[in-house]
Design an enzyme around this catalytic site. Sequence first.
Site, PDB file in Angstrom:
ATOM      1  N   GLY A 205      31.003  51.628  43.599  1.00 51.09           N
ATOM      2  CA  GLY A 205      32.054  51.211  42.674  1.00 51.09           C
ATOM      3  C   GLY A 205      33.114  52.265  42.459  1.00 51.09           C
ATOM      4  O   GLY A 205      33.366  53.107  43.319  1.00 51.09           O
ATOM      5  N   ASP A 230      29.428  41.913  50.102  1.00 49.98           N
ATOM      6  CA  ASP A 230      28.842  42.627  48.977  1.00 49.98           C
ATOM      7  C   ASP A 230      29.516  43.999  48.860  1.00 49.98           C
ATOM      8  O   ASP A 230      29.367  44.834  49.744  1.00 49.98           O
ATOM      9  CB  ASP A 230      27.342  42.776  49.240  1.00 49.98           C
ATOM     10  CG  ASP A 230      26.538  42.601  47.976  1.00 49.98           C
ATOM     11  OD1 ASP A 230      27.132  42.664  46.880  1.00 49.98           O
ATOM     12  OD2 ASP A 230      25.323  42.418  48.107  1.00 49.98           O
ATOM     13  N   LEU A 231      30.211  44.236  47.781  1.00 52.34           N
ATOM     14  CA  LEU A 231      30.975  45.480  47.593  1.00 52.34           C
ATOM     15  C   LEU A 231      30.109  46.726  47.843  1.00 52.34           C
ATOM     16  O   LEU A 231      29.067  46.891  47.231  1.00 52.34           O
ATOM     17  CB  LEU A 231      31.543  45.525  46.165  1.00 52.34           C
ATOM     18  CG  LEU A 231      32.393  46.764  45.845  1.00 52.34           C
ATOM     19  CD1 LEU A 231      33.649  46.798  46.690  1.00 52.34           C
ATOM     20  CD2 LEU A 231      32.722  46.814  44.368  1.00 52.34           C
ATOM     21  N   ASP A 232      30.588  47.608  48.719  1.00 50.01           N
ATOM     22  CA  ASP A 232      29.896  48.860  49.019  1.00 50.01           C
ATOM     23  C   ASP A 232      28.475  48.658  49.505  1.00 50.01           C
ATOM     24  O   ASP A 232      27.611  49.521  49.350  1.00 50.01           O
ATOM     25  CB  ASP A 232      29.887  49.788  47.783  1.00 50.01           C
ATOM     26  CG  ASP A 232      31.295  50.178  47.348  1.00 50.01           C
ATOM     27  OD1 ASP A 232      32.206  50.093  48.179  1.00 50.01           O
ATOM     28  OD2 ASP A 232      31.477  50.548  46.179  1.00 50.01           O
ATOM     29  N   GLU A 233      28.217  47.482  50.076  1.00 50.13           N
ATOM     30  CA  GLU A 233      26.844  47.187  50.510  1.00 50.13           C
ATOM     31  C   GLU A 233      26.777  46.847  51.997  1.00 50.13           C
ATOM     32  O   GLU A 233      25.742  46.466  52.499  1.00 50.13           O
ATOM     33  CB  GLU A 233      26.274  46.015  49.694  1.00 50.13           C
ATOM     34  CG  GLU A 233      25.885  46.349  48.281  1.00 50.13           C
ATOM     35  CD  GLU A 233      24.530  47.040  48.203  1.00 50.13           C
ATOM     36  OE1 GLU A 233      23.906  47.294  49.239  1.00 50.13           O
ATOM     37  OE2 GLU A 233      24.111  47.338  47.078  1.00 50.13           O
TER      38      GLU A 233
END
Lengths: 289, 289, 289, 289
Positions: A205, A230-233
């Site tokens: 994040g 998926d953010l940063d995933e």
Amino acid sequence: MQTTHSGTWIFTGSCSSQLGTVDVVTRYMAESGNYINEIHSFDDRVQGMFFLRIEFTPPSADFSVAHFNDEFVERAAEFDMTWALSPAAKKERVAILVSKYDHCLNDLLFRVRTGQLNIDIPVIISNHPDLEPLAKWHNIPYYHLPITPDTKLEQEQQILGLLAEYRIDLTVLARYMQVLSPSMCQQLDGKAINIHHSLLPGFKGARPYHQAWEKGVKMVGATAHYVNNDLDEGPIITQGIQTVNHALYPEQLISKGQDIERITLFNAVRYHVEKRVFLSGKRTVVFDN
Amino acid sequence: MQTTHSGTWIFTGSCSSQLGTVDVVTRYMAESGNYINEIHSFDDRVQGMFFLRIEFTPPSADFSVAHFNDEFVERAAEFDMTWALSPAAKKERVAILVSKYDHCLNDLLFRVRTGQLNIDIPVIISNHPDLEPLAKWHNIPYYHLPITPDTKLEQEQQILGLLAEYRIDLTVLARYMQVLSPSMCQQLDGKAINIHHSLLPGFKGARPYHQAWEKGVKMVGATAHYVNNDLDEGPIITQGIQTVNHALYPEQLISKGQDIERITLFNAVRYHVEKRVFLSGKRTVVFDN
Amino acid sequence: MQTTHSGTWIFTGSCSSQLGTVDVVTRYMAESGNYINEIHSFDDRVQGMFFLRIEFTPPSADFSVAHFNDEFVERAAEFDMTWALSPAAKKERVAILVSKYDHCLNDLLFRVRTGQLNIDIPVIISNHPDLEPLAKWHNIPYYHLPITPDTKLEQEQQILGLLAEYRIDLTVLARYMQVLSPSMCQQLDGKAINIHHSLLPGFKGARPYHQAWEKGVKMVGATAHYVNNDLDEGPIITQGIQTVNHALYPEQLISKGQDIERITLFNAVRYHVEKRVFLSGKRTVVFDN
Amino acid sequence: MQTTHSGTWIFTGSCSSQLGTVDVVTRYMAESGNYINEIHSFDDRVQGMFFLRIEFTPPSADFSVAHFNDEFVERAAEFDMTWALSPAAKKERVAILVSKYDHCLNDLLFRVRTGQLNIDIPVIISNHPDLEPLAKWHNIPYYHLPITPDTKLEQEQQILGLLAEYRIDLTVLARYMQVLSPSMCQQLDGKAINIHHSLLPGFKGARPYHQAWEKGVKMVGATAHYVNNDLDEGPIITQGIQTVNHALYPEQLISKGQDIERITLFNAVRYHVEKRVFLSGKRTVVFDN
């Protein structure tokens, strides 16, 4: 650093693990006069998947992909193998998305200009006007597409339009600082690399260096990964690390981390365009050198 | 860390660079039901030599080396290929030579005891009595063979006698601190690994940490190499490095360098016994993992 | 990364080791209202020398060096201490000498432009015309002073003339690739930093990456050092390292080493202008952070 | 590596940031004939706190702490400074808690035995009997205190009893693998160091290497931190890192991570007993060397 050799081709293939997977490829290579310079394989016992990368020199300069595919398709079918061929000298067309920070952009441009990174950068896109002079000096078209909460989806459509117009193979988010919409993520799936300024999964994040300072960590890092929903995933391609100490405040961690960010991003782009990266579930197989 | 898998075998081969070198091996592997888990190759353009390492699982537990060799010999002959087979689970018999420093010895013993390093240590030999208790605790015979300028050659004969008696595959000089005679070097050629406490070719010879301090370097290192006729000049297997600063005096460099020495030596021994190291001229090819 | 703080000053001092060296400075600091932000000392037991670096905030913005010196001179005299004062915000005037390689130049320019490195670069000098466009884009005068064996001394006079004309504090040889004459070395003694593309004292002289390849090392490095009369023998400021393997040919070592060269040079320049480096015999004391 | 010098003493102090904090200490040092070998300070702008560490040589061998304190107390009072004195040669009494893994224990014992780590280990405590032979060989009492959910609190009381009985200064959880009760954490607050086998805050809790494998990270790490009430959340002292790749399964990450775990734990213990660590809020100040 370009580590592939001009005149060579790269074969990449994968299928489920079974007897003869290497042989079916190397036999055809031998029979068709293709000289193997380097071969890497990995057998993922958990996924039950097999991955193969071969750098080879064709018997003559007029190597035909179509001919290779025609002859190889039946052999591959036996193993349900998917494969691809690509000339090592081919420059992929890479679009770069940036915000205001230019350490990653400057680094990629420098490496392209000096031949360390074998890609073309036909377009740079930003939500800010700041980095246009840098793009201009390199004679690369620069699109300033501002973004507001209201215009986000529209702006993303403009970006996707540009990617199509410039026939982009790979999109690099070089500290673009915007969360992409799920729809855009989906369209870029596997075709976009992001650099996150922390050692994921730590400090996902916003403002990871501030988070790192709060936590008092003694190392900061950077993670280059494929973009997915998926953010940063997304699947991690490579990571870098930098030792720090108590005397560095967040603004100094930001500064200190820049070197590791840009080197990590460079490595990821290089691995990708040199066809060194395979997806195996949510993990990547990277045949580094 | 043991990275090979039990039940697997390791094929290593080399020959001059030519079309079909990979195929001749992988085809036989497929035809004889040997499942390839991992394959590494390197084509040395300068030496014109090809190197191959394959980890494979035979079709059944009663794999016969003789049978493999019988069937493969003719195919290999075409390429003038030399090759070897070795079960991954096989423990090589490793003799350790030490003086008084025990950080390398302690480290190797620990890794063997805990399964990180898949070797047997049937004998420890030293020119000092100091480390006998450590050997004893591990139930390993310890030979104290003192050395004087006059008895050097004789002592070396005793060592060579022990290496023969204990059927030693590999001799490790774990900070043995003695310059071997040319004759002994010759007899151990390619079968002995030494750890030198500097980043060779910097600081050859005696007291490298003192040399490093004099020179004011900001990094000290360690080099694991094969023993050959030329002191500190044998082919390098692997190297390690440690950052230092002005505040460290020679005795502290000595202390600080111990970690890098023992890890570097451990890596070299592991690479060797896992058949990851090939000689190509005066350089080594190391298929790390 | 700039790690000093604006508004602060830097005190550096040295003298022979004796009781009260720290106190004589810190007492004056306290009495004169100067707030100590950071203090580093080193007592060199071999040289019998004491080194001190203090970052402090003066009581008001109109801090007078002359006044400080007037008041401190008598106290310092007791200890035969030499000292210097410098505002942390002061930009030293740094000349850069280059040949054709621009990775170090590009890196320094980038860091200056983005505020990571707090210097002015009023002039760039080269024996080749190639890097003029890069200088131009940064609006920095570029002097192309070709060199032949016959004109070497004359060309060096021209360089020294420019250094004087531009009132240069520090000269950086950013892969300048020319051996300086003894006379020029002498005039630049302690005021010039060179980057050598090996981990000195290994691989001195020409073509260190080729030397490294020949030797088969598993690590390549870079060394930033002060220029002195002895080629590649000046006091080392800092060093960097990069792991390599058998698959890299000399041209690839050259490419791979560029990152470590430029980061190492940047660090050395930063340490120097932030007054973190002291000479102690042939070694340096570096108060890193 | 022991980096303090015998015969020297260590002064540590902290107070709120204000003019004269260094001077009040160094002036007394000079006036009382104490020779400063090394001085480190840090001024935490966020916490508004000042931290000072001085290594000094007293004027004579019969240095009296009581006398120093008597004379210094009034000066310190002005600044509300807390301080401590400790002879560099003093061996702190360190208890080690282990489970079954012995790589950290073996490493600490080795370093104590060879003089790299200047502590006494008067007792080893475990919830398993496995490591008793190792303790025995080092002539250290070993207490096997098994633990079940029902006996946890009782077992902890036994441990606390032993820590008191053996007059323990510092407790080291060398892969103890048990979550301590809040009450025990509180009693050990600031006096116990734990090694967690991940780069915190990534992969807290159980089986971090398995978590790391699932996530496909390209680096694994270790974190040494003070124990506090919050599991894996205590102030971080130091961290270490190890590059890994796709070919390593969880059991191999576990093996590969051992070196970094034990070196990281060793460094943390050394920093602590050499009085290099200060707490500043939830972060640590570490005057490394």
